[in-house]
Design a protein around this motif. Structure first.
Motif, mmCIF file in Angstrom:
data_model
loop_
_atom_site.group_PDB
_atom_site.id
_atom_site.type_symbol
_atom_site.label_atom_id
_atom_site.label_comp_id
_atom_site.label_asym_id
_atom_site.label_seq_id
_atom_site.Cartn_x
_atom_site.Cartn_y
_atom_site.Cartn_z
ATOM 1 N N VAL A 47 -3.033 7.286 6.405
ATOM 2 C CA VAL A 47 -2.168 8.732 6.364
ATOM 3 C C VAL A 47 -1.685 8.682 4.878
ATOM 4 O O VAL A 47 -1.967 10.015 4.424
ATOM 5 C CB VAL A 47 -1.006 8.472 7.248
ATOM 6 N N PHE A 48 -0.968 7.856 4.172
ATOM 7 C CA PHE A 48 -0.737 8.124 3.184
ATOM 8 C C PHE A 48 -1.588 7.886 1.925
ATOM 9 O O PHE A 48 -1.442 8.962 1.052
ATOM 10 C CB PHE A 48 0.242 6.507 2.655
ATOM 11 N N ALA A 49 -2.652 7.365 2.160
ATOM 12 C CA ALA A 49 -3.729 7.060 1.089
ATOM 13 C C ALA A 49 -4.537 8.672 1.056
ATOM 14 O O ALA A 49 -4.266 9.376 -0.203
ATOM 15 C CB ALA A 49 -4.717 6.175 1.460
ATOM 16 N N VAL A 50 -4.638 8.927 2.080
ATOM 17 C CA VAL A 50 -5.731 10.387 2.175
ATOM 18 C C VAL A 50 -4.568 11.477 1.760
ATOM 19 O O VAL A 50 -5.080 12.220 1.002
ATOM 20 C CB VAL A 50 -6.276 10.675 3.654
ATOM 21 N N SER A 51 -3.631 11.671 2.287
ATOM 22 C CA SER A 51 -2.480 12.771 1.972
ATOM 23 C C SER A 51 -2.121 12.460 0.494
ATOM 24 O O SER A 51 -2.128 13.556 -0.219
ATOM 25 C CB SER A 51 -1.282 12.743 2.749
ATOM 26 N N THR A 52 -2.123 11.324 -0.056
ATOM 27 C CA THR A 52 -1.670 11.387 -1.518
ATOM 28 C C THR A 52 -2.904 11.883 -2.288
ATOM 29 O O THR A 52 -2.788 12.849 -3.441
ATOM 30 C CB THR A 52 -1.510 9.833 -1.867
ATOM 31 N N TYR A 53 -3.929 11.565 -1.946
ATOM 32 C CA TYR A 53 -5.300 11.751 -2.471
ATOM 33 C C TYR A 53 -5.439 13.252 -2.594
ATOM 34 O O TYR A 53 -5.698 13.741 -3.693
ATOM 35 C CB TYR A 53 -6.323 10.843 -1.913
ATOM 36 N N LEU A 54 -5.326 13.957 -1.294
ATOM 37 C CA LEU A 54 -5.579 15.213 -1.250
ATOM 38 C C LEU A 54 -4.683 15.917 -2.273
ATOM 39 O O LEU A 54 -4.635 16.787 -3.039
ATOM 40 C CB LEU A 54 -5.253 15.648 0.095
ATOM 41 N N VAL B 17 0.970 -1.152 0.010
ATOM 42 C CA VAL B 17 0.093 0.073 0.164
ATOM 43 C C VAL B 17 0.907 1.153 0.115
ATOM 44 O O VAL B 17 0.637 2.010 -0.745
ATOM 45 C CB VAL B 17 -0.899 -0.111 1.135
ATOM 46 N N ILE B 18 1.980 1.283 1.020
ATOM 47 C CA ILE B 18 2.701 2.507 1.099
ATOM 48 C C ILE B 18 3.454 2.861 -0.455
ATOM 49 O O ILE B 18 3.485 3.878 -0.797
ATOM 50 C CB ILE B 18 3.930 2.187 2.192
ATOM 51 N N GLY B 19 4.052 1.542 -0.908
ATOM 52 C CA GLY B 19 4.766 1.731 -2.273
ATOM 53 C C GLY B 19 3.924 2.294 -3.264
ATOM 54 O O GLY B 19 4.374 3.209 -3.911
ATOM 55 N N TYR B 20 2.613 1.658 -3.367
ATOM 56 C CA TYR B 20 1.563 2.217 -4.299
ATOM 57 C C TYR B 20 1.166 3.498 -4.153
ATOM 58 O O TYR B 20 1.513 4.348 -5.107
ATOM 59 C CB TYR B 20 0.368 1.370 -3.962
ATOM 60 N N GLU B 21 0.894 3.964 -3.036
ATOM 61 C CA GLU B 21 0.644 5.354 -2.532
ATOM 62 C C GLU B 21 1.818 6.403 -3.189
ATOM 63 O O GLU B 21 1.568 7.517 -3.776
ATOM 64 C CB GLU B 21 0.096 5.689 -1.452
ATOM 65 N N CYS B 22 3.001 6.009 -2.625
ATOM 66 C CA CYS B 22 4.209 6.815 -2.961
ATOM 67 C C CYS B 22 4.496 6.782 -4.366
ATOM 68 O O CYS B 22 4.849 8.101 -4.973
ATOM 69 C CB CYS B 22 5.454 6.312 -2.241
ATOM 70 N N THR B 23 4.192 6.025 -5.327
ATOM 71 C CA THR B 23 4.206 6.016 -6.699
ATOM 72 C C THR B 23 3.434 6.987 -7.206
ATOM 73 O O THR B 23 3.775 7.790 -7.989
ATOM 74 C CB THR B 23 3.823 4.579 -7.283
ATOM 75 N N ILE B 24 2.144 7.073 -6.762
ATOM 76 C CA ILE B 24 1.362 7.973 -7.391
ATOM 77 C C ILE B 24 1.593 9.460 -6.797
ATOM 78 O O ILE B 24 1.702 10.350 -7.711
ATOM 79 C CB ILE B 24 -0.309 7.606 -6.846
ATOM 80 N N PRO C 103 -6.550 5.606 -10.767
ATOM 81 C CA PRO C 103 -6.409 4.594 -9.974
ATOM 82 C C PRO C 103 -6.622 5.046 -8.355
ATOM 83 O O PRO C 103 -6.961 4.107 -7.607
ATOM 84 C CB PRO C 103 -4.822 4.056 -10.015
ATOM 85 N N LEU C 104 -6.359 6.261 -8.121
ATOM 86 C CA LEU C 104 -6.836 6.776 -6.772
ATOM 87 C C LEU C 104 -8.345 6.411 -6.607
ATOM 88 O O LEU C 104 -8.711 6.310 -5.428
ATOM 89 C CB LEU C 104 -6.340 8.180 -6.576
ATOM 90 N N VAL C 105 -9.196 6.453 -7.655
ATOM 91 C CA VAL C 105 -10.573 6.537 -7.209
ATOM 92 C C VAL C 105 -10.805 5.132 -6.689
ATOM 93 O O VAL C 105 -11.674 4.797 -5.784
ATOM 94 C CB VAL C 105 -11.306 6.486 -8.687
ATOM 95 N N VAL C 106 -10.083 4.056 -7.374
ATOM 96 C CA VAL C 106 -10.167 2.745 -6.739
ATOM 97 C C VAL C 106 -9.352 2.408 -5.529
ATOM 98 O O VAL C 106 -10.016 2.027 -4.428
ATOM 99 C CB VAL C 106 -9.678 1.838 -7.590
ATOM 100 N N SER C 107 -8.314 2.975 -5.409
ATOM 101 C CA SER C 107 -7.552 2.806 -4.293
ATOM 102 C C SER C 107 -7.897 3.287 -2.861
ATOM 103 O O SER C 107 -7.991 2.720 -1.954
ATOM 104 C CB SER C 107 -5.939 3.184 -4.525
ATOM 105 N N VAL C 108 -8.083 4.812 -3.011
ATOM 106 C CA VAL C 108 -8.351 5.388 -1.759
ATOM 107 C C VAL C 108 -9.552 4.793 -0.735
ATOM 108 O O VAL C 108 -9.307 4.210 0.287
ATOM 109 C CB VAL C 108 -8.729 7.164 -1.829
ATOM 110 N N HIS C 109 -10.602 4.573 -1.392
ATOM 111 C CA HIS C 109 -11.499 4.103 -0.682
ATOM 112 C C HIS C 109 -11.337 2.466 -0.012
ATOM 113 O O HIS C 109 -11.955 1.978 0.636
ATOM 114 C CB HIS C 109 -12.946 4.172 -1.262
#
Lengths: 173, 454, 1034
Positions: B160-167, A99-106, B228-234
């Motif tokens: 933390v990572f998902a939401v901050s990336t998304y924002l 998950v971490i790797g994936y988010e950082c990629t984006i 992909p964020l549309v799928v990943s974040v939630h």
């Protein structure tokens, strides 16, 4: 290209896109440097003025790969530096780190794209818009042709022929 | 695209570049009394929320309704709700962009704004929810003298990572999309204030052919990343629950189920916002009935997916023969919170069925009411998942009941006020309809129609 | 610290049996010098800062006389634990004893002598006064009264040993009457012994020697006589190859009844009939030839009119049950028949006890399970109370002392004790708390609590407990003994031939006598120091029960009434209360006007509030009542049908009023109380006594009881004890709803196998066979997804034997004391925010393996208790979800909790299968001086932090460190968490699972072993449970 070759520029204001495109063709034919301002991007215009691909995508790819690496490295190194057992799970629990790797990629990919775009579009740069006219963001097309002082009349004439509503000669940079 | 452009042209005949500019510019003319009242109401709500949070921090986290065994309540419900709202924005602006769905262009700016502001709202809740919010930064991996790192196996850290990336990504996407339109406003601006504001925010955009080149290319890439964020974040948000072992949370169906729900609620929220704005600012010619028809179909689809997920949950609970799962899913419709469950079932599964009747898909009044229902229904969906599961898990001796506190309510109101405040300010100071992109699907002015085209 | 410790041992050296040498440091108690206590600037020589000092002593909370060890840190008592060397409690200690610290540090304690300046009773106002002034006043009054030829009265609670002697000698020399009163003393039982065995007193019962016990309501696992001792005996037998089979007959499910194999719910007052029927059946089988023939004859005559059928009909239980009870009694080699508690506290209590005694004689239990050589002699005497009170009323008493008793609260109202007190010119209360009685005193001379005083307790001949001060007095208080001695001195009336300067000398004198009596030769100082270090002297502790059986029947006994008790109507007249102008006498007419139906009032004692003396201790107020699971409240239990008749539902307020008083209690509907009665716990509803006690303002149930409601028993003109179950009252719905706070969610375990019961039944060959869950569930060995954690040296674990758990909740209070767990109060408990790390789950099921969702009818009832604390799972669900590693798994197998790293996401609590994590929703207060009790070894948690059971990690570290110092590993049994230590039945075992020979491993080496929910979710807990044992219904 920060500026346009030639110490003078001729600005042609066009109401129709096909006229503007003809003007560009003419400028090209004479080997003159030019710039086109349009309210919207347009495929035909693009095919005429900038046929090759934009390099932005390479930066994007680089950012994405860097992000992927960073994400996994961060998770793994932090876990190794502070190795606490939780439940019976392994110190390096790869599934969770994906998950971490994936988010950082984006994240990194997106940021790289932004910077690349700023770089190639030369923004932010509030002041240097050679031959720009506010109408170009509304419904007019602008063709700016750079030339020597001697050629201005000839170029102006050409633009008029292509159907410019008005033509204006300015100093280049 | 030009070709399609001509098609568009035939359908919505007299819309020209100039008309688009002026219509949108009208929206941004000096505020009316109504606008001020709206803004004041939002600020009032924000005040209520701020007061509630202050009380919670000063007196104790116990001021919220949470207790043992229900350690998560209204705040996490709101968090998931707002993250969900955000999604459809990204869907419309990114996914539909990739699919070249033309109906997107007129509503995408609203949707994208909604996304950013919804994430801004959602992002508050993890903080509000913390028992010791003053240590929120301990969740970030930063080098510190304690030589401590966070736990990368925890779904909360993934959040933390998902939401901050998304924002970050959706905000970037949003702002980049704004640049050309702000340039238009810059060139039309009359007052100095706006002149300065737009000159700065347009970053000196000129719309030269090189800028357009890199811009479109970058824009495509942003869309590709946002998708992909549309799928990943939630999905990540759903793992906050699915990764646990709580009966009613521990389900593999959660990621798709949450994503569908998110889009469902998001599209509904877009309608809730678009309908009044369209009416007030006379955007009928830009946001047409056909757009609403398309959104209605999206709602029908996602409502179907969500309803299917609900049924699957019950089926698996029964089929698993797991006493805890079975008890939980018996508890949902017939237990202490049966009202919450049936509100959800009606709003999310039954009410949208009406859209199978075509005329209703373009009946603005009906759609508005329906969209409100769906928002309520989706809020309760999250409430049911979170609170009901925690109230009734493994050990009967500690089963409990969630008592809403005034602080819960205050902060929930505050969240809506916060979101509304941003929206209100936005529609007044920035183009709430994507001028450039609407122009883009209009045919470019040609002296000679036939000379052009291919 | 004024006195030096007589034994300065910490846990380790104590366990090694050392400390004797260090113990022998001469003692000079100066508890007659008052002084404030400060943390040390210059420490006492034997005090090492940060190291605990332990003082052996004897618990003075009730009269059982359990040995205790008081742990002091830097001069402050921080923990009380049972002393394993004491023959009574053998290491365990009840909730009340654990909470004695909160009596010591009670923020509402009287801190200095007081003088009443205005008002009286509720309205009384007091002002401080110096000890000298106060004592001067008292001696003045004494002198005058002597001159005027008036009399003096001393009213105390139960008193044995030197203090008792001192008081009686003082009274003799001052010509004062000395009467003792303790509402829960089974004096009727003592009286019956006198009639049947010819000796007044309470025999020692041995539950571990009996095969069958028939119990008429005696709560021997709660408050009856010596609960810790009895609980241990019961548990030892239950764990043995031939567990004792217990029949329990009572009108309301008590904690003790919950542990019985066969719980029979009878109509109140019918116990004596059932007992007679049993006697009849036993005699019919030809037993009883060991009695004098005429006695046997009269017994047969006694039982003529009753038949099993008639008794069953009267009692409302099935005849088969009575027959099978008799059958089991006859077939058992040794059995035991007892009666006690509220059920046996009727007007005719003596009759019931007499029949039980006869049953024991006929069944030849006397000398085996009934030991007449170890009689406890209760001092409580209603006769002397009567005479004292009437003397007070007619104004012949000039000076009255009250100590250790709160008769205004615990005496039936129509004794008019309050009125009598107000007739006495000078009432001196020696109470340490401003209770109802003290509110009527002119002078208050606060005494030490048990933890500050010297003293001794004589349980029976041959068992003497010593009480020593474990710290200097917290406040400006003095011991009663010292005060009396100084008064005697100033009046020139010596209290003993060898005049003692202070009470400690007096005490030592009386111990010289003990030494002589038991032929202890040699230096007294040595004997004294050894006794102090040992917490007493128990020469006969190990002597077997007497072979000699004494049955000297007083023939008048046969003329006792043996009919079911007829409870008088609520409007009984002729009570003396109306003499008391302060008593709100509505009169019979007024009473008839009262709406509602008549119900029988059933007051019962509980581990929570005892007789009311424990009401101001937050730990006990917040302790969920083991049966009802209710905190911070009193309640009225009603049978569903009775509730229906009265038109009330759970949570309604019920007004119970009769001619003598009124209470307003929240309704608690339960199928496990007999119809037509309302069961209300004793000890709640104080009008004064302290902030915590007064927060429960339901009214005092004892005000409903009336002496005159008791028709005189033929045996004695005055009933020997207060008849708790005697009064009827009108009950009706009061306006409003009550916030009844029940900490348990569901009473049923919904077929989830949390508490497992194993049924015992006789096989064809008569051998006992047990039927439990199928082996598959027991040998739960699944393939683990991850490699399990390595534990290099220790893997701490606990084994809990449900067959021995009585649900007494001592462990819960011990946990509060050891771990600085805050008390949050009623409202927070209502919100589900109680902080207890350890809870006792109570489930009603029917003992089969298919528990229905609904709780079973009384005849099928099988109650289970599950002590539930952090299970320290090896696959702990709470750990991986924490984003900041505030909880993780350490290499000793502990589920560690890092308080100051916790940010409060509370995910761990959500993911905890057992929901044993507790969260600090607020910052909680420890009002001064309760904060003195805080354990310096444990962090006090602040708002926003998660906490939970740590297996008392501070004790583990202490043991680990000392082991390391001595270059060895921690010994088995060296670490005992607070709960394990306090358990009266030793149901809990703690130790190192890595060590195959450790007690904790041995304990779980049985097919009764299982782990809660592990079968379903593979959490691999470190806590193992053993199935509860219960005889199959027969």
């Amino acid at each position: 290209m920060t500026s346009i070759r030639g110490n003078k520029v001729v600005v042609g204001v066009f109401s129709f896109m096909d006229d503007a495109m003809n003007a560009v063709k003419a400028a090209k034919a004479q080997g003159l440097d030019y710039r086109v301002y349009s309210p919207v991007p347009n495929h035909d215009l693009e095919a005429l003025t900038y046929p090759e691909k934009s390099p932005v995508r390479f930066f994007t790819a680089t950012g994405a790969v860097a992000g992927l690496t960073f994400g996994f490295a961060l998770a793994i190194l932090c876990s190794l530096d502070y190795p606490l057992r939780v439940s019976a799970k392994d110190i390096i629990s790869v599934p969770g780190f994906v998950v971490i790797g994936y988010e950082c990629t984006i994240l990194f990919g997106a940021i790289a794209t932004l910077l690349a775009m700023f770089h190639f579009c030369k923004v932010p740069d509030i002041f240097r818009k050679i031959g720009y006219d506010p109408r170009f963001s509304q419904d007019k097309f602008g063709v700016v042709v750079g030339c020597g002082a001697a050629q201005t009349d000839e170029v102006s004439e050409k633009l008029k022929q292509c159907g410019a509503d008005e033509v204006e000669v300015r100093n280049g940079l | 695209m030009g070709h399609h452009g001509t098609q568009e042209h035939k359908e919505e005949a007299p819309v020209t570049y100039a008309e688009v500019d002026s219509t949108v510019a009208k929206m941004m003319e000096p505020p009316t009394l109504g606008w001020y009242i709206l803004l004041a109401t939002c600020l009032l709500c924000v005040g209520v929320g701020a007061a509630s949070w202050t009380r919670q921090i000063l007196v104790g986290i116990g001021e919220s309704g949470k207790s043992h065994p229900i350690s998560w309540g209204a705040y996490i419900t709101n968090f998931v709700f707002w993250v969900g709202i955000a999604h459809s924005g990204t869907l419309i602006s990114a996914v539909l962009y990739l699919f070249r769905a033309k109906f997107r262009n007129s509503i995408y700016r609203l949707a994208e704004a909604m996304t950013v502001f919804a994430v801004l709202t959602a992002g508050l809740f993890p903080l509000i929810h913390l028992g010791r919010p003053w240590f929120f930064y301990w969740l970030m991996p930063y080098p510190n003298q304690m030589a401590l790192w966070p736990n990368f196996r925890s779904p909360l850290l993934w959040d933390v990572f998902a939401v901050s990336t998304y924002l970050t990504v959706s905000a970037t996407f949003f702002i980049v999309g704004l640049i050309p339109d702000v340039a238009i406003m810059r060139d039309r601006a009359k007052t100095t204030f706006r002149k300065v504001l737009y000159t700065v925010t347009a970053l000196g955009w000129s719309g030269s052919h090189t800028q357009w080149k890199h811009y479109t290319s970058a824009y495509l890439l942003f869309a590709a990343f946002a998708t992909p964020l549309v799928v990943s974040v939630h999905s990540v948000v759903s793992w906050d629950f699915a990764v646990s072992i709580v009966p009613g949370w521990h389900a593999t169906i959660f990621p798709p189920y949450f994503v569908a729900g998110a889009i469902f609620s998001g599209v509904a929220m877009v309608m809730t916002l678009a309908i009044p704005i369209r009416a007030v600012y006379k955007l009928e010619r830009l946001i047409t009935l056909q757009h609403f028809d398309a959104m209605s179909k999206l709602i029908m689809l996602t409502s179907g997916v969500v309803s299917y997920a609900y049924i699957t949950e019950f089926y698996t609970a029964w089929y698993s023969n797991n006493p805890f799962e079975r008890a939980q899913f018996w508890f949902r419709p017939f237990g202490d919170y049966w009202i919450a469950f049936w509100i959800m079932a009606f709003c999310n599964c039954m009410a949208p069925l009406a859209l199978w009747y075509k005329p209703l898909r373009t009946n603005i009044a009906f759609l508005f009411v329906l969209s409100i229902f769906i928002n309520i229904g989706m809020w309760f969906e999250r409430f049911n998942i979170i609170v009901q599961s925690l109230s009734h898990d493994f050990i009967p001796a500690v089963w409990g009941y969630y008592n809403f506190s005034w602080v819960d309510v205050g902060i929930t109101i505050g969240a809506f006020g916060w979101f509304g405040m941003w929206m209100t300010l936005f529609i007044k100071f920035f183009p709430a309809v994507a001028i450039m992109e609407i122009k883009e699907i209009l045919p470019p002015p040609m002296r000679n129609e036939h000379a052009h085209g291919h | 610290m004024s006195q030096e410790p007589l034994v300065s041992i910490n846990r380790r050296s104590f366990l090694k049996g050392l400390g004797l040498t260090s113990a022998v440091t001469a003692a000079s108690c100066a508890s007659d010098k008052t002084q404030n206590i400060y943390s040390y600037v210059r420490g006492e020589p034997e005090q090492i800062p940060g190291v605990a000092t332990w003082y052996a002593s004897t618990c003075t909370e009730c009269t059982a006389g359990c040995g205790i060890q008081v742990r002091t840190r830097d001069g402050r008592a921080v923990k009380v634990e049972g002393d394993p060397r004491n023959p009574i409690n053998r290491g365990g200690l009840c909730a009340l004893g654990q909470a004695s610290l909160q009596s010591l540090y009670d923020p509402d304690r009287i801190r200095e002598p007081l003088k009443r300046v205005s008002g009286v009773g509720e309205t009384a106002r007091f002002e401080p006064i110096s000890w000298d002034e106060a004592l001067a006043q008292v001696s003045e009054a004494l002198k005058e009264s002597l001159a005027e030829g008036k009399t003096r009265a001393v009213v105390t609670g139960e008193m044995s040993g030197a203090l008792g002697d001192l008081v009686s000698q003082w009274s003799k020399s001052f010509g004062a009457s000395h009467s003792m009163y303790d509402v829960l003393q089974p004096t009727a039982l003592a009286k019956a012994s006198e009639l049947v065995f010819g000796v007044y007193g309470i025999p020692e019962y041995s539950f571990d020697r009996a095969e069958v016990v028939v119990n008429f309501g005696a709560d021997f696992l709660e408050t009856w006589i010596s609960p810790v001792q009895f609980a241990r005996q019961w548990a030892d037998s239950r764990r043995s190859a031939k567990p004792v089979r217990v029949f329990h007959i009572e009108p309301r499910l008590s904690l003790t009844g919950a542990s019985a194999d066969h719980w029979l719910m009878n109509k109140p007052g019918t116990e004596v009939r059932v007992a007679l029927a049993l006697l009849k059946l036993v005699l019919a089988s030809g037993r009883g030839n060991n009695l004098a023939s005429d006695v046997r004859q009269s017994l047969v005559g006694m039982t003529e009119k009753v038949t099993p059928g008639s008794a069953a009909a009267e009692a409302g239980i099935s005849e088969e049950k009575i027959l099978s009870m008799a059958q089991y009694l006859l077939s058992a080699k040794r059995s035991l028949v007892i009666a006690g508690g509220a059920a046996a506290s009727t007007a005719d209590a003596v009759s019931l006890h007499v029949v039980c005694h006869f049953l024991n004689s006929v069944l030849e239990n006397v000398g085996t399970t009934v030991n007449l050589n170890r009689m406890r002699i209760p001092g409580t005497s209603m006769e002397s109370m009567e005479s004292t009170i009437s003397a007070m009323k007619d104004g012949s008493v000039a000076v009255a002392f009250v100590h250790g008793a709160n008769p205004v609260f615990t005496l039936p109202s129509d004794y008019g004790f309050e009125y009598a007190l107000r007739n006495v010119p000078l009432v001196v209360s020696f109470s340490s708390h401003l209770d109802e009685t003290t509110q009527n005193a002119n002078l208050v001379l606060p005494t030490h609590t048990g933890l500050e005083s010297w003293g001794d307790v004589r349980m029976y001949e041959g068992a003497y407990g010593l009480t020593q001060p474990s710290m200097s007095p917290v406040f400006n208080t003095r011991g009663l003994g010292d005060v009396l001695i100084s008064l005697a001195a100033s009046a020139g009336k010596p209290v003993s031939d060898a005049p003692a300067q202070n009470f400690k000398e007096f005490l030592q004198e009386s111990w010289k006598a003990i030494a002589r009596k038991h032929g202890v030769a040699g230096d007294f100082t040595k004997f004294w120091n050894e006794s102090v270090e040992r917490g007493g002297f128990f020469p006969q502790a190990e002597v077997a029960p007497a072979d000699r059986v004494r049955v000297q029947v007083n023939r008048s006994v046969f003329s006792l009434p043996f009919a079911s008790v007829a409870f008088v109507a609520a409007d009984a007249t002729g009570h003396e209360a109306k003499k008391d102008e302060h008593y709100d006498d509505k009169g019979p007419a007024a009473h008839d006007a009262v709406p509602g139906k008549e119900v029988l009032v059933f007051p019962y004692p509980s581990v929570k509030s005892f007789d009311g003396r424990a009401a101001n201790r937050p730990w006990l107020q917040e302790l969920p009542d083991p049966i009802t699971q209710i905190v911070w409240d009193s309640w009225g239990e009603l049978h569903p049908s009775t509730a229906k008749e009265l038109g009330v539902a759970q949570g309604d307020v019920l007004t119970v009023r009769n001619h003598f008083g009124e209470v307003n209690v929240p309704v608690l509907v339960s199928p496990y109380v007999s119809e037509g009665m309302v069961a209300i716990p004793i000890g709640q509803g104080h009008g004064s006594y302290g902030r915590f006690a007064q927060s429960v303002n339901t009214g005092n149930v004892l005000t409903l009881i009336a002496k005159t409601a008791v028709k005189d028993a033929a045996a004695a003109s005055v009933a020997p004890s207060v008849a708790l179950v005697s009064a009827r009252a009108k009950a009706f719905k009061a306006p409003g709803r009550a916030k009844l706070v029940k900490t348990q969610g569901s009473d049923s375990q919904h077929d989830r196998d949390l508490a497992r019961t194993r049924l015992i039944s006789e096989g064809t060959d008569g051998a006992l066979v047990t039927k439990g869950h199928n082996a598959a569930e027991h040998s739960h060995d699944v393939k683990q997804m991850y490699q399990q954690r390595e534990h290099p040296l220790y893997e701490w674990g606990m084994t809990i034997d449900l067959a021995a758990c009585t649900g007494c909740s001592a462990c819960v209070v011990a946990c509060y004391a050891e771990n600085n767990i805050p008390v949050v109060g009623k409202q927070r408990c209502y919100e589900g925010r109680e902080m207890s790390w350890l809870r006792i789950e109570r489930y009603y099921d029917n003992g089969t393996f298919t528990n229905k969702e609904d709780i079973p009818p009384p005849e099928e009832l099988s109650v289970s208790f599950v002590p539930m604390m952090c299970q320290h799972c090896h696959n702990a669900p709470c750990e991986p979800v924490c984003p900041v590693y505030a909880t993780y798994h350490n290499e000793e197998g502990l589920n560690a909790m890092v308080y100051n790293r916790c940010v409060g996401t509370r995910y761990c609590s959500n993911n905890c299968t057992y929901k044993v994590r507790r969260y600090n929703w607020y910052d909680y207060e420890f009002p001064d001086t309760l904060n003195w009790q805080l354990n310096p070894d444990v962090t006090k948690r602040t708002v926003g932090i998660m906490e939970k059971c740590t297996f008392c990690v501070q004790r583990i570290s202490e043991a680990r460190d000392s082991a390391k110092d001595e270059g060895r590993t921690v010994r088995d049994g060296e670490v005992q968490p607070a709960c394990v230590q306090s358990c009266p039945t030793q149901a809990l075992t703690f130790g190192n699972l890595k060590d195959p020979h450790s007690a904790v491993n041995k304990a779980r080496d049985t097919d009764r072993a299982y782990k809660v929910l592990d079968y379903y979710i593979n959490t691999q807990p470190a806590v193992g449970y053993l199935e509860r044992l219960r005889y199959a219904k027969s």
